[in-house]
Scaffold this motif. Structure first.
Motif, PDB file in Angstrom:
ATOM      1  N   THR A   1       0.725   3.363  -4.000  1.00  0.00           N
ATOM      2  CA  THR A   1      -0.107   4.171  -3.172  1.00  0.00           C
ATOM      3  C   THR A   1      -1.947   4.027  -3.093  1.00  0.00           C
ATOM      4  O   THR A   1      -2.399   3.860  -2.203  1.00  0.00           O
ATOM      5  CB  THR A   1      -0.282   5.923  -3.790  1.00  0.00           C
ATOM      6  N   PHE A   2      -2.074   3.280  -4.162  1.00  0.00           N
ATOM      7  CA  PHE A   2      -3.390   2.438  -4.282  1.00  0.00           C
ATOM      8  C   PHE A   2      -3.743   0.879  -3.564  1.00  0.00           C
ATOM      9  O   PHE A   2      -3.877   0.950  -2.601  1.00  0.00           O
ATOM     10  CB  PHE A   2      -3.791   1.664  -5.692  1.00  0.00           C
TER      11      PHE A   2
ATOM     12  N   TYR B   1       5.710  13.780 -12.927  1.00  0.00           N
ATOM     13  CA  TYR B   1       5.961  14.986 -11.203  1.00  0.00           C
ATOM     14  C   TYR B   1       4.336  14.967 -10.457  1.00  0.00           C
ATOM     15  O   TYR B   1       4.292  15.392  -9.254  1.00  0.00           O
ATOM     16  CB  TYR B   1       5.849  16.394 -12.076  1.00  0.00           C
ATOM     17  N   ILE B   2       3.364  14.996 -11.523  1.00  0.00           N
ATOM     18  CA  ILE B   2       2.585  14.453 -10.900  1.00  0.00           C
ATOM     19  C   ILE B   2       1.754  14.156  -9.715  1.00  0.00           C
ATOM     20  O   ILE B   2       1.533  14.371  -8.935  1.00  0.00           O
ATOM     21  CB  ILE B   2       0.998  14.443 -11.976  1.00  0.00           C
ATOM     22  N   ALA B   3       2.094  12.111  -9.557  1.00  0.00           N
ATOM     23  CA  ALA B   3       2.364  11.463  -9.224  1.00  0.00           C
ATOM     24  C   ALA B   3       2.945  12.267  -7.771  1.00  0.00           C
ATOM     25  O   ALA B   3       2.686  11.727  -6.391  1.00  0.00           O
ATOM     26  CB  ALA B   3       2.632  10.461  -9.719  1.00  0.00           C
ATOM     27  N   VAL B   4       4.670  12.938  -8.487  1.00  0.00           N
ATOM     28  CA  VAL B   4       5.379  12.734  -7.154  1.00  0.00           C
ATOM     29  C   VAL B   4       4.428  13.747  -5.985  1.00  0.00           C
ATOM     30  O   VAL B   4       4.452  13.396  -4.739  1.00  0.00           O
ATOM     31  CB  VAL B   4       6.936  13.419  -7.487  1.00  0.00           C
ATOM     32  N   TYR B   5       4.250  14.903  -6.954  1.00  0.00           N
ATOM     33  CA  TYR B   5       3.210  16.207  -5.735  1.00  0.00           C
ATOM     34  C   TYR B   5       1.892  15.192  -5.023  1.00  0.00           C
ATOM     35  O   TYR B   5       1.565  16.133  -4.025  1.00  0.00           O
ATOM     36  CB  TYR B   5       3.334  17.571  -6.689  1.00  0.00           C
ATOM     37  N   LEU B   6       1.312  14.418  -6.055  1.00  0.00           N
ATOM     38  CA  LEU B   6      -0.279  14.061  -5.723  1.00  0.00           C
ATOM     39  C   LEU B   6       0.487  13.284  -4.015  1.00  0.00           C
ATOM     40  O   LEU B   6      -0.136  13.709  -2.927  1.00  0.00           O
ATOM     41  CB  LEU B   6      -0.521  13.045  -6.790  1.00  0.00           C
ATOM     42  N   ILE B   7       1.508  12.184  -4.156  1.00  0.00           N
ATOM     43  CA  ILE B   7       1.566  11.600  -3.351  1.00  0.00           C
ATOM     44  C   ILE B   7       2.321  12.675  -1.557  1.00  0.00           C
ATOM     45  O   ILE B   7       1.665  12.369  -0.263  1.00  0.00           O
ATOM     46  CB  ILE B   7       3.137  10.512  -3.506  1.00  0.00           C
ATOM     47  N   SER B   8       2.498  13.815  -2.054  1.00  0.00           N
ATOM     48  CA  SER B   8       3.299  14.509  -0.857  1.00  0.00           C
ATOM     49  C   SER B   8       1.896  15.613  -0.888  1.00  0.00           C
ATOM     50  O   SER B   8       2.128  14.779   0.629  1.00  0.00           O
ATOM     51  CB  SER B   8       4.384  15.667  -1.825  1.00  0.00           C
TER      52      SER B   8
ATOM     53  N   VAL C   1       4.089  10.279   6.539  1.00  0.00           N
ATOM     54  CA  VAL C   1       4.777   8.857   6.776  1.00  0.00           C
ATOM     55  C   VAL C   1       2.995   8.557   6.714  1.00  0.00           C
ATOM     56  O   VAL C   1       2.040   8.784   7.498  1.00  0.00           O
ATOM     57  CB  VAL C   1       5.151   8.790   7.407  1.00  0.00           C
ATOM     58  N   SER C   2       2.787   7.314   5.947  1.00  0.00           N
ATOM     59  CA  SER C   2       1.445   6.702   6.000  1.00  0.00           C
ATOM     60  C   SER C   2       1.607   5.111   7.306  1.00  0.00           C
ATOM     61  O   SER C   2       2.540   5.376   8.116  1.00  0.00           O
ATOM     62  CB  SER C   2       1.330   5.735   5.016  1.00  0.00           C
ATOM     63  N   PRO C   3       0.210   4.141   8.069  1.00  0.00           N
ATOM     64  CA  PRO C   3      -0.033   4.012   9.072  1.00  0.00           C
ATOM     65  C   PRO C   3       1.074   2.762   8.084  1.00  0.00           C
ATOM     66  O   PRO C   3       0.378   2.198   7.097  1.00  0.00           O
ATOM     67  CB  PRO C   3      -2.104   3.528   8.989  1.00  0.00           C
ATOM     68  N   LEU C   4       1.345   1.599   9.516  1.00  0.00           N
ATOM     69  CA  LEU C   4       1.678   0.349   8.806  1.00  0.00           C
ATOM     70  C   LEU C   4       0.247   0.247   8.196  1.00  0.00           C
ATOM     71  O   LEU C   4      -0.341  -0.126   8.518  1.00  0.00           O
ATOM     72  CB  LEU C   4       2.424  -0.282  10.151  1.00  0.00           C
ATOM     73  N   LEU C   5       1.508  -0.294   6.946  1.00  0.00           N
ATOM     74  CA  LEU C   5       0.011  -1.800   6.416  1.00  0.00           C
ATOM     75  C   LEU C   5      -0.159  -3.120   7.190  1.00  0.00           C
ATOM     76  O   LEU C   5       0.565  -3.396   7.757  1.00  0.00           O
ATOM     77  CB  LEU C   5       0.439  -2.709   4.890  1.00  0.00           C
ATOM     78  N   ASP C   6      -1.226  -3.463   7.067  1.00  0.00           N
ATOM     79  CA  ASP C   6      -1.540  -4.797   7.609  1.00  0.00           C
ATOM     80  C   ASP C   6      -1.228  -6.137   7.162  1.00  0.00           C
ATOM     81  O   ASP C   6      -0.394  -5.670   6.481  1.00  0.00           O
ATOM     82  CB  ASP C   6      -3.224  -5.345   7.680  1.00  0.00           C
ATOM     83  N   ASP C   7      -0.369  -6.771   8.551  1.00  0.00           N
ATOM     84  CA  ASP C   7       0.159  -8.022   8.151  1.00  0.00           C
ATOM     85  C   ASP C   7      -0.268  -8.374   7.141  1.00  0.00           C
ATOM     86  O   ASP C   7       0.440  -9.471   6.177  1.00  0.00           O
ATOM     87  CB  ASP C   7       0.566  -8.514   9.448  1.00  0.00           C
TER      88      ASP C   7
ATOM     89  N   LYS D   1       7.129  -1.602   3.572  1.00  0.00           N
ATOM     90  CA  LYS D   1       5.319  -1.789   4.468  1.00  0.00           C
ATOM     91  C   LYS D   1       4.851  -0.699   5.297  1.00  0.00           C
ATOM     92  O   LYS D   1       4.083  -0.334   5.987  1.00  0.00           O
ATOM     93  CB  LYS D   1       6.346  -2.483   6.267  1.00  0.00           C
ATOM     94  N   TYR D   2       5.194   0.614   4.353  1.00  0.00           N
ATOM     95  CA  TYR D   2       4.573   1.553   5.236  1.00  0.00           C
ATOM     96  C   TYR D   2       5.013   2.572   3.797  1.00  0.00           C
ATOM     97  O   TYR D   2       5.804   2.482   3.012  1.00  0.00           O
ATOM     98  CB  TYR D   2       4.218   2.519   5.987  1.00  0.00           C
ATOM     99  N   LEU D   3       3.636   3.683   3.345  1.00  0.00           N
ATOM    100  CA  LEU D   3       4.154   4.625   2.380  1.00  0.00           C
ATOM    101  C   LEU D   3       5.145   6.271   3.111  1.00  0.00           C
ATOM    102  O   LEU D   3       4.462   6.869   3.433  1.00  0.00           O
ATOM    103  CB  LEU D   3       2.479   4.918   1.423  1.00  0.00           C
ATOM    104  N   THR D   4       5.734   6.082   1.962  1.00  0.00           N
ATOM    105  CA  THR D   4       6.815   7.337   2.004  1.00  0.00           C
ATOM    106  C   THR D   4       6.566   7.871   0.643  1.00  0.00           C
ATOM    107  O   THR D   4       6.284   7.624  -0.286  1.00  0.00           O
ATOM    108  CB  THR D   4       7.992   7.418   2.605  1.00  0.00           C
ATOM    109  N   ALA D   5       6.923   9.167   0.153  1.00  0.00           N
ATOM    110  CA  ALA D   5       6.865  10.352  -0.484  1.00  0.00           C
ATOM    111  C   ALA D   5       7.666   9.493  -1.673  1.00  0.00           C
ATOM    112  O   ALA D   5       8.623   9.413  -2.459  1.00  0.00           O
ATOM    113  CB  ALA D   5       7.129  11.512  -0.197  1.00  0.00           C
ATOM    114  N   GLY D   6       9.115   9.339  -0.805  1.00  0.00           N
ATOM    115  CA  GLY D   6      10.445   8.293  -1.443  1.00  0.00           C
ATOM    116  C   GLY D   6       9.999   7.026  -1.772  1.00  0.00           C
ATOM    117  O   GLY D   6      11.242   6.508  -1.713  1.00  0.00           O
ATOM    118  N   ILE D   7       9.009   6.630  -1.330  1.00  0.00           N
ATOM    119  CA  ILE D   7       8.795   5.277  -1.446  1.00  0.00           C
ATOM    120  C   ILE D   7       9.145   4.298  -3.530  1.00  0.00           C
ATOM    121  O   ILE D   7       9.174   3.365  -3.031  1.00  0.00           O
ATOM    122  CB  ILE D   7       7.164   4.665  -2.145  1.00  0.00           C
ATOM    123  N   ALA D   8       9.072   5.335  -4.356  1.00  0.00           N
ATOM    124  CA  ALA D   8      10.476   5.041  -5.298  1.00  0.00           C
ATOM    125  C   ALA D   8      11.435   5.262  -5.285  1.00  0.00           C
ATOM    126  O   ALA D   8      12.256   4.256  -6.423  1.00  0.00           O
ATOM    127  CB  ALA D   8       9.025   5.512  -6.535  1.00  0.00           C
ATOM    128  N   ALA D   9      12.242   5.964  -4.280  1.00  0.00           N
ATOM    129  CA  ALA D   9      13.963   6.397  -4.880  1.00  0.00           C
ATOM    130  C   ALA D   9      13.338   6.469  -5.686  1.00  0.00           C
ATOM    131  O   ALA D   9      13.417   7.296  -7.029  1.00  0.00           O
ATOM    132  CB  ALA D   9      14.177   4.966  -4.493  1.00  0.00           C
TER     133      ALA D   9
END
Lengths: 361, 420
Positions: free
Chosen positions: B150-151, B205-212, B229-235, B321-329
């Protein structure tokens, strides 16, 4: 060292034993497998593939429905199939890629979550064709969006709920605030509003405010207990018809409704009377989203070389969305209400009533 | 197994391990860590065999043939053999080298996929392993990955920095995020004695709900989209691709290599690492020797969290290349398995990470080509954990002697340990 040697001997021995197990019968069944392949060789040369989202193909919801469409195509059209189940969002890209690598003629990706991965794969492989369910953000010549205007059917459900309710309070809630979910809730709210307007009634909807697009969500599609809690809160507030738009979480609401006794339940996606017969006594109807037939139609078009990137939009008119029969509760729905519903359905099909939602495809 | 035996078990091969009355979880860690490489290997073999049985059982042709098993048993065996071998061959094709592909680039893509998937596993696994060495059960890698990602993602798509600087700043942000999330349980353990297992699980749990939650706020949501879903990261904030655009392998893998070397150096060559290990072996002795145990807990969790945060950067700045709630699988949880299989040694973790990456990458191909459910891969992984966590089970299966049952072999094991 003695341990290591002994273990090494054991490992080699077991490896040999395993190898021996397999080696002997290898020749004979070769024929059976070859026979099996011949069978498929007679069939047409088309490979239809499907990639699920995290729900998996046994989610009793849209992944399963899409997969059933593919299976139907396999049985009746004789196409080859392949499927890949995603366990996490990170599986999307590799799963779709493995389908492309297998030379799938058409790959169906299930859910808007796969939009990014599908778009990338479609751009990188212009020769392959794709169809994506519940998303139409991709504008490419080789991607066909399959979307559903479920608001139309949910409108009917809302009208029905309003007419059916004796307490004058009905409720809905969602799994997550995403367009394929909130479109149901928008239609439901509008259906109730239409009832209030034509009947001068004041039926209240809990759980969703269409104007500021905010309402009650469980935050996921897994936590069945949360569904039960939310539904209980609604029942305590006087709701006697509940429509959860939350996949399996709806089951929690159904059990809460069943416990309460005098609360009716409206399912979504598939006919809950068939998928969850344990709640048959409280299922008033279901808002059907006919994904299986849609997937089948798209595959069929593709098999006949008629693939186009024009969106398939399921509506009441083409029966891509519908209201399920009332089944066991049929006798409790008044004839008047039934005929009104038929009338409204005709008006929606004719365009006299326009069901609007900002999530409308 | 009875408790006194347990302590003997742990106590004999590694002198200075906890005496009876010590924290039981610490002695369990020691037992797991002091089991031999052979056990890891055998665990893998058993797991593959169990997976094979399940593959055969799930196969339709095998099920059919099982119906007339006694009439023509060869059919059954043949079907079982072809199901299992086809599945494992497909696994190999998907993980190492794909002989069935039409082009060479497609064929070697398999191994690059393995390396790509391994990257977060290795990085997070190092974090878990490092904490293990200080006798801390860091179950929180999942949350640390999420916060790190996320950071890094936020820096990646909101700040627009020059090429080169951007990547470094985003990586540092990722490390910071993970370290922050790791520091909390470390600090709570040090100051209040709150058990890190509970705290890290809750922080997941806190992290999962925080990112959601964050993903539906305007600050993180992609403009013009109502999806989470977050914007795409800059190249400029992406890890450079190592082998060009045809492959997903990115420089995050080099970071994983460097991190492995760093953790090895930290544990084996630095004073700080020596303190971590001393605290892990016996916190009381360490305290008597003048080591600030509490500070070591905080510090080790900060470093562990930072490593998991790096895993998050590999995900968000390299693969997705972008952030979703499932980023950490499920990388944070798999990392625990990786750390266990690698016996919490940096090099071991590296190879365990590669193995799990291969299983994951190969599992995709296995599923697509042979229709074998992907769950089989999860079963193989789980059986590995089960066997690693229960060394006596593997010993019983292969009739290996227990380290403390025969003094002679135990002494040998002790010598081996000392050499290792």
């Amino acid at each position: 060292m003695k341990i290591a040697t002994r273990a090494a001997v054991l490992v080699t021995a077991s490896a040999l034993a395993l190898a021996a197990c397999g080696a002997a019968p290898e020749e004979e069944p070769e024929e059976t497998t070859a026979g099996g392949e011949e069978e498929t060789a007679e069939e047409i040369d088309f490979k239809g593939c499907i990639v699920s989202d995290q729900g998996g193909f046994d989610d009793r919801s849209f992944n399963q429905a899409g997969y059933e469409g593919l299976q139907l195509a396999q049985e009746s059209l004789g196409i080859e199939t392949a499927q890949a189940e995603s366990t996490a969002e990170t599986d999307f890209v590799p799963n779709i890629d493995s389908m492309v690598n297998q030379a799938c003629d058409l790959t169906v990706t299930v859910g808007f979550l796969l939009a990014g991965a599908t778009g990338e794969a479609a751009e990188a492989n212009p020769d392959a064709t794709f169809a994506i369910i519940d998303d139409q953000s991709i504008d490419l010549p080789n991607v066909k969006p399959i979307v559903f205007n479920t608001a139309e059917a949910a409108f009917l459900a809302g009208y029905l709920a309003a007419g059916y309710s004796t307490t004058g309070t009905v409720a809905t809630f969602g799994g997550m605030a995403i367009p394929p979910v909130t479109i149901f809730m928008d239609g439901f709210v509008d259906g109730v509003a239409h009832y209030n307007e034509t009947k001068g009634a004041e039926v209240e909807v809990l759980g969703w405010n269409k104007d500021d697009q905010s309402g009650e969500f469980t935050g996921n599609f897994e936590d069945i207990a949360a569904g039960q809690n939310v539904a209980n809160a609604f029942i305590d507030a006087g709701a006697d018809v509940i429509m959860p738009v939350a996949g399996p979480v709806g089951g929690g609401a159904a059990s809460a409704a069943q416990e309460a006794g005098d609360v009716a339940f409206i399912g979504v996606d598939s006919d809950w009377f068939d998928t969850s017969p344990e709640y048959a006594d409280i299922i008033l109807t279901s808002v059907l989203k006919q994904m299986g037939p849609a997937v089948f139609d798209v595959i069929n078009e593709s098999v006949q070389d008629n693939f186009s990137n024009e969106a398939y939009v399921g509506t009441l008119e083409n029966e891509g969305v519908a209201l399920a029969p009332f089944h066991d509760l049929d006798s409790t729905v008044s004839a008047e209400l039934k005929s009104e519903l038929e009338e409204i359905q005709a008006q929606i099909v004719a365009g006299d009533i326009v069901v609007e939602s900002q999530s409308t495809p | 197994m009875s408790t006194p035996e347990d302590h003997q078990n742990a106590g004999e091969p590694t002198p200075g391990a906890p005496r009876p009355g010590e924290d039981r979880s610490a002695s369990l860690v020691h037992e797991i860590l002091s089991s031999s490489w052979l056990l890891s290997l055998l665990a893998l073999l058993v797991a593959l065999a169990v997976g094979g049985v399940l593959i055969a059982a799930a196969d339709e042709q095998v099920q059919e043939a099982a119906g007339y098993l006694f009439a023509r048993p060869t059919d059954f065996l043949g079907a079982a053999w072809s199901a299992v071998s086809e599945a494992y061959v497909a696994l190999f094709h998907g993980a190492v080298f794909d002989g069935q592909s039409e082009s060479f680039t497609r064929s070697i893509r398999s191994v690059t996929e393995t390396l790509t998937v391994s990257t977060p596993l290795i990085l997070a696994g190092l974090g878990v392993a490092l904490a293990f060495r200080a006798s801390l059960f860091n179950i929180g890698a999942q949350g640390q990955i999420i916060i790190g990602a996320t950071f890094a993602a936020w820096v990646g798509f909101t700040w627009h920095l020059p090429v080169g600087v951007h990547v470094i700043v985003a990586v540092l942000a990722g490390i910071l995020g993970g370290a922050l999330w790791g520091a909390i349980p470390g600090f709570l353990r040090a100051r209040t004695g709150a058990h890190e297992v509970i705290v890290t699980i809750m922080l997941n749990y806190i992290a999962v709900y925080l990112i959601s939650y964050l993903l539906i706020t305007p600050a993180f949501q992609r403009p013009g989209s109502s999806n989470p879903v977050s914007p795409l990261l800059d190249d400029s904030a992406l890890y450079p691709l190592l082998l060009g655009s045809g492959f997903r392998l990115h420089a995050g893998f080099l970071v994983a290599l460097a991190a492995t070397a760093f953790v090895w150096w930290l544990l084996n060559r630095s004073t700080v690492g020596f303190r971590f290990r001393a605290v892990g072996l016996n916190p009381h002795a360490a305290r008597t020797a003048g080591i600030k145990v509490e500070w070591a807990y905080v510090l080790v969790m900060i470093v562990a969290g930072g490593l998991a945060g790096l895993a998050g950067t590999a995900q968000v700045m390299g693969t997705e290349k972008y952030l979703t709630a499932g980023i950490a699988a499920s990388f944070g949880f798999d990392a625990i398995t990786v750390a266990l299989l690698g016996r919490s040694r940096p090099i071991g973790v590296f190879f365990a990470g590669l193995l799990f990456g291969a299983l994951r990458a190969g599992g995709v191909t296995m599923q697509a080509r042979t229709g074998t459910p992907i769950d089989i891969v999860l079963v193989v992984q789980s059986v590995i954990v089960l066997l690693i966590a229960a060394p006596p089970l593997v010993r019983a299966i292969f009739r290996l002697p227990a380290p403390n049952s025969r003094p002679r072999s135990a002494r040998r094991a002790a010598v081996k340990e000392a050499q290792a």
